[in-house]
Design a protein around this motif. Sequence first.
Motif, PDB file in Angstrom:
ATOM      1  N   SER A  67     -88.852  -0.109  38.101  1.00 46.74           N
ATOM      2  CA  SER A  67     -89.664  -1.323  38.004  1.00 46.74           C
ATOM      3  C   SER A  67     -90.825  -1.087  37.045  1.00 46.74           C
ATOM      4  O   SER A  67     -91.251   0.053  36.825  1.00 46.74           O
ATOM      5  N   ARG A  71     -84.602 -10.781  39.443  1.00 46.57           N
ATOM      6  CA  ARG A  71     -85.121  -9.443  39.124  1.00 46.57           C
ATOM      7  C   ARG A  71     -86.566  -9.484  38.640  1.00 46.57           C
ATOM      8  O   ARG A  71     -87.329  -8.566  38.911  1.00 46.57           O
ATOM      9  N   ASN A 103     -88.141  -5.826  38.062  1.00 47.15           N
ATOM     10  CA  ASN A 103     -87.454  -4.908  38.974  1.00 47.15           C
ATOM     11  C   ASN A 103     -86.008  -4.719  38.534  1.00 47.15           C
ATOM     12  O   ASN A 103     -85.465  -5.520  37.765  1.00 47.15           O
ATOM     13  N   SER A 104     -85.391  -3.665  39.030  1.00 51.92           N
ATOM     14  CA  SER A 104     -83.975  -3.384  38.738  1.00 51.92           C
ATOM     15  C   SER A 104     -83.702  -3.474  37.238  1.00 51.92           C
ATOM     16  O   SER A 104     -82.762  -4.140  36.788  1.00 51.92           O
TER      17      SER A 104
END
Length: 123
Positions: free
Chosen positions: A16, A66, A83-84
């Motif tokens: 992240s 995400r 994120n991800s």
Amino acid sequence: VQLQASGGGLVQAGDSLRLSCAASGRTFTNYEVGWFRQAPGKEREFVGGISRSGLSRNYADSVKGRFTISRDNAKNTIYLQMNSLKSEDTAVYYCAATSRVGIPSQISLYNYWGQGTQVTVSS
């Protein structure tokens, strides 16, 4: 309004990262703010945006679920929580402000741009 993006860096896939966009100058709450990105050899594309109040957001399909955009009007700052992360998220990320309503995705509708911050995701 002047914008300055920061927070980029080199991360691994799945990690992240949070980008910030600090605004100064004109009244920040008069503008909707978008995040854009440009990968090497590709056109700049819309990532997402947020309304003046922060109550409405709009995201590109590629980042939905995400990425999250938020704003702190007291601090004149917009955030892009990523994120991800995937290798295809590698790009220079820009924040931009528009006086239009509706969180437009068209680059040409944004009047003010920050300088960009590099995000590199290694796989």
